[in-house]
Write a protein that holds these residues in place. Structure first.
Motif, PDB file in Angstrom:
ATOM      1  N   UNK A 232       0.821  -1.207   0.000  1.00  0.00           N
ATOM      2  CA  UNK A 232       0.000   0.000   0.000  1.00  0.00           C
ATOM      3  C   UNK A 232       0.851   1.251   0.000  1.00  0.00           C
ATOM      4  N   UNK A 233       0.289   2.290  -0.584  1.00  0.00           N
ATOM      5  CA  UNK A 233       0.866   3.623  -0.449  1.00  0.00           C
ATOM      6  C   UNK A 233       0.143   4.329   0.693  1.00  0.00           C
ATOM      7  N   UNK A 234       0.907   4.842   1.641  1.00  0.00           N
ATOM      8  CA  UNK A 234       0.355   5.600   2.762  1.00  0.00           C
ATOM      9  C   UNK A 234       1.086   6.937   2.842  1.00  0.00           C
ATOM     10  N   UNK A 235       0.694   7.766   3.763  1.00  0.00           N
ATOM     11  CA  UNK A 235       1.365   9.056   3.931  1.00  0.00           C
ATOM     12  C   UNK A 235       2.842   8.859   4.252  1.00  0.00           C
ATOM     13  N   UNK A 273      -4.332   0.047  -4.537  1.00  0.00           N
ATOM     14  CA  UNK A 273      -3.627   0.098  -3.256  1.00  0.00           C
ATOM     15  C   UNK A 273      -2.365   0.943  -3.315  1.00  0.00           C
ATOM     16  N   UNK A 274      -1.800   1.130  -4.518  1.00  0.00           N
ATOM     17  CA  UNK A 274      -0.584   1.912  -4.667  1.00  0.00           C
ATOM     18  C   UNK A 274      -0.832   3.337  -5.142  1.00  0.00           C
ATOM     19  N   UNK A 275      -1.898   3.553  -5.902  1.00  0.00           N
ATOM     20  CA  UNK A 275      -2.131   4.861  -6.504  1.00  0.00           C
ATOM     21  C   UNK A 275      -3.077   5.742  -5.687  1.00  0.00           C
ATOM     22  N   UNK A 278      -3.744   5.256   1.029  1.00  0.00           N
ATOM     23  CA  UNK A 278      -4.656   4.442   1.822  1.00  0.00           C
ATOM     24  C   UNK A 278      -4.840   4.934   3.250  1.00  0.00           C
ATOM     25  N   UNK A 279      -4.005   5.867   3.686  1.00  0.00           N
ATOM     26  CA  UNK A 279      -4.164   6.410   5.040  1.00  0.00           C
ATOM     27  C   UNK A 279      -4.882   7.755   5.039  1.00  0.00           C
ATOM     28  N   UNK A 280      -5.238   8.248   3.856  1.00  0.00           N
ATOM     29  CA  UNK A 280      -5.949   9.516   3.731  1.00  0.00           C
ATOM     30  C   UNK A 280      -7.417   9.209   3.439  1.00  0.00           C
TER      31      UNK A 280
END
Length: 729
Positions: A232-235, A273-275, A278-280
């Motif tokens: 995942x991409x997160x902040x 999940x990458x683009x 996921x934490x926003x």
């Protein structure tokens, strides 16, 4: 005199012709027998029966424990030469194996002497074929279709390109514009550092055009699975992902999708999940309600259809065909291949081709067996992604399947050909695309044009200027077809799984946007505001139903999205309007006419309203009673519990809405709110086919009018009589 096997005709065309049984048809039946009979014929010296028996027994694990006398075998060949519009000739021999189910005592259902097997899909379907040289000792066993083991090897890439080329060259609805807007973020899969790694690319924003930079991209539709293997991409990881995402960090499904994107010559790939950060939470919601932009503008959606988890990979291992050694009458050796035919079960509807939309049986495939090999198709998000994508390339355990706006294609060449399987393919996507195409044609725009997306962005303004009264006067066949298809889509959508209850309305927003132009109506919490009948939804199995665990998005009780666990069905036609109208106070504010993921209250005004008593008659059996006259009732949640809890003897409100062409009366059942006596909650829908007075014989539904509404003397004057109104939350 040549002796010909009576079981299989030697699998020779000239023997069949000599017997006078040859017909100029597309299908030729070669045998219809039992497994013991086939075994006896094989032991008696028939080489063809021996080949069939060996091929079937190589798959014995599929019918382990089944008595041989309960196994029926049929075989057909196909002659498509000269058949207009059909795909190239299929030279294989198709063998279907069926067996009767046994009960717990090991006995077969039905008469054990009955040899006619029930109609339906076979338990096992095999194909016998030769390799590409076509040499076979049996004239009805010819060349088979090549199915790639890996789309990146063995000609698989050429096959994938061929499927896409066929779609682009033949289907006007599927043709993509030369340039499209990228999503906010995409993966750049063509790095110049010589590594396999990728990076996250932030698309440049064009303020004048109100869009991101142009570029063609692919999308990935996949099951997250447990979520533990999903990168995942997160902040915290956003900046590092913009620089580089190491190849080893990508789960197998992502790696395969990147490799395929490169192989097809594209630079950009979108993976949720990458683009999406996921934490926003705000960004996730914004991206979710605009998912249609992403998938509708994608050149191709890559679907990991047989992968239950992102670690499983896009390209599933395929079982290789068995090889059988066969001889001709002179003793020459040949190789015959046998494999289980690629299954199209998940893409097929349980009715024959040509059935009208009004006769569809829904949901198309709801059994666990239907999705055993295609878990992605059981996911609600993936269903919405399929609908809005111009084309979806499915990767299954058996073959590649291209689903587009006009047709299906597959490697084996049989998925959309009624000669091989009379059942129609799931045509909801094609009907959906037709409605969109008609809207595009009326505007004179190209499919997927950016003007179309700008128009959808301003949908609230358009809907706010359309009054319900004007819409009611402008109902056309096109509009009726659109609302019917919408209801079918909701049924299919609600028969699929969601991980989070709060996504129930979010995941279908993109589909709703596409219907907005045809329906020209407000849209609130899944309900098109012009349609009172749209409120007559009901779960197919209230015993499996539940209210969502959290109502964070404020889903009202009158919305179909307020019930989870069971497919939702609708009533969209009526024979008589019983003077029931609905208004949405929130829509009067105009700015809230488009509220796709939340709703407030609505006001129901009706002429035929009955104060009834709820009665529990047994387990999941309920009725409504007034003046000694009762009708059956199925609440939305059975047994009623939580906010829906109802005790026997409790008073409810029954609002009659319409009479149907089924000669039944349909209405809504409301319960006074426990916290506010001025408000009501929906607890169910009832359909009265017959009513019963005390212990007398049941009477037709129309008798209910006399018993419950004796004061109504003229049904045509309902609008002029007293009306009652209820605010439903």
């Amino acid at each position: 005199m040549v002796s010909v096997c009576t079981t299989c005709k030697g699998l020779q065309q000239h023997f069949r012709a000599l017997s006078g049984a040859m017909h100029d048809t597309e299908q030729e039946s070669w045998l219809n027998t039992s497994l013991p009979s086939l075994r006896r014929s094989s032991n008696g010296g028939c080489r063809a029966c021996a080949v069939l028996l060996q091929g079937i027994l190589l798959h014995h694990d599929r019918f382990a424990g089944v008595r041989e006398e309960d196994i029926r075998i049929t075989a057909e060949s196909f002659n498509l030469s000269g058949t207009a519009g059909k795909q190239s000739t299929q030279d294989h021999l198709s063998v279907e194996v069926r067996w009767k189910k046994q009960d717990s005592n090991g006995c077969c259902d039905g008469d054990e002497h009955e040899h006619e097997h029930e109609e339906g899909y076979p338990n096992l379907k095999l194909e016998f074929f030769t390799d590409r040289d076509g040499q076979s000792p049996f004239s009805v066993i010819g060349r088979g279709r090549h199915i790639s083991e890996n789309p990146l090897r063995d000609g698989g890439l050429a096959t994938a390109r061929g499927l896409i080329k066929e779609c682009l060259s033949r289907h006007s609805r599927c043709r993509h514009t030369l340039s499209t807007s990228l999503p906010r973020r995409v993966l750049d899969v063509l790095q110049d550092d010589g590594s396999k790694s990728v990076r996250l690319h932030e698309a440049a924003w064009d303020a004048d055009a109100q869009r991101y930079e142009f570029g063609e991209f692919l999308t990935l539709s996949h099951c997250w699975g447990s979520g533990k293997s999903v990168l995942k991409t997160t902040s915290e990881t956003l900046d590092s992902h913009k620089k580089k995402i190491p190849w080893s960090d990508l789960p197998k499904t992502f790696q395969d999708a990147v490799m395929l994107t490169r192989a097809l010559g594209f630079r950009w790939l979108w993976i949720d999940s990458l683009c999406i950060n996921q934490s926003d939470i705000a960004e996730k919601l914004e991206a979710s309600v605009h998912m249609d932009r992403i998938f509708a503008n994608s050149f191709l959606t890559i679907a990991a259809t047989s992968a239950a988890d992102s670690k499983d990979g896009l390209f599933q291992a395929k079982t290789q065909p068995f090889k059988i050694q066969a001889t001709d009458s002179k003793g020459s050796l040949y190789k015959i291949y046998v494999r289980e035919q690629p299954s199209h079960y998940s893409f097929k509807a349980p009715f024959d081709e040509g059935a009208h939309m009004n006769d569809w049986e829904l949901p198309f495939n709801s059994s666990a067996e239907a999705y055993a090999q295609t878990p992605l198709l059981k996911r609600a998000w993936a269903y919405a992604e399929r609908l809005v994508s111009p084309r979806v390339l499915h990767f299954t355990t058996s073959e590649m399947i291209l689903e587009c706006r006009e047709a299906y294609q597959c490697e084996c060449g049989r998925i959309d050909n009624a000669i091989f399987d009379s059942r129609t393919t799931d045509s909801v996507k094609q009907e959906f695309a037709r409605i969109i195409a008609e809207n595009v044609e009326r505007r004179g725009e190209l499919p997927n044009g950016n003007r179309n997306n700008n128009r959808i962005d301003s949908v609230a303004l358009q809907l706010a200027s359309t009054s319900l009264n004007d819409a009611a006067k402008d109902i056309t066949l096109r509009r009726e077809e659109a609302i019917q298809l919408w209801s079918y889509i909701v049924t299919e959508y609600t028969s699929r799984d969601l991980t989070y209850d709060e996504d129930r309305l979010v995941a279908i927003v993109g589909v709703a946007k596409a219907f907005a132009e045809s329906l020209k109506s407000g849209y609130i919490a899944g309900q098109w505001t012009f349609s009172t009948l749209g409120l007559l939804w009901h779960p197919s199995d209230s015993a499996r139903s539940r209210r969502p665990k959290a109502q964070a998005n404020n889903v009202p009780s009158w919305s179909w999205a307020s019930v989870e666990g069971s497919p939702i069905f609708f009533d969209n036609s009526m024979a008589m309007d019983l003077a029931c109208t609905v208004s949405f106070p929130s829509e009067r504010a105009r700015s809230q006419a488009w509220s796709p993921i939340a709703g407030d209250t609505l006001e129901i005004t009706a002429a035929m309203v009955a104060d009834v008593t709820f009665r529990i008659d047994g387990t999941h059996e309920y009725s409504l009673v007034k003046g000694g006259v009762c009708v059956e009732f199925k609440p939305d949640i059975s047994p009623p519990r939580g906010e829906d809890s109802i005790v026997s003897g409790q008073s409810l409100i029954c609002v009659l809405v319409s009479m149907t062409f089924r000669s039944s009366i349909i209405g809504l059942v409301l319960q006074q709110s426990k916290s506010n006596a001025q408000l009501y909650r929906r607890v169910g829908r009832f359909e009265c086919y017959e009513c019963q007075r005390d212990n007398e014989e049941p009477e037709d539904a129309e008798s209910l009018f006399e018993y419950w509404f004796p004061e109504v003397e003229d049904m045509t004057q309902l609008d002029e009589g007293p009306l009652r109104s209820f605010i439903v939350v």
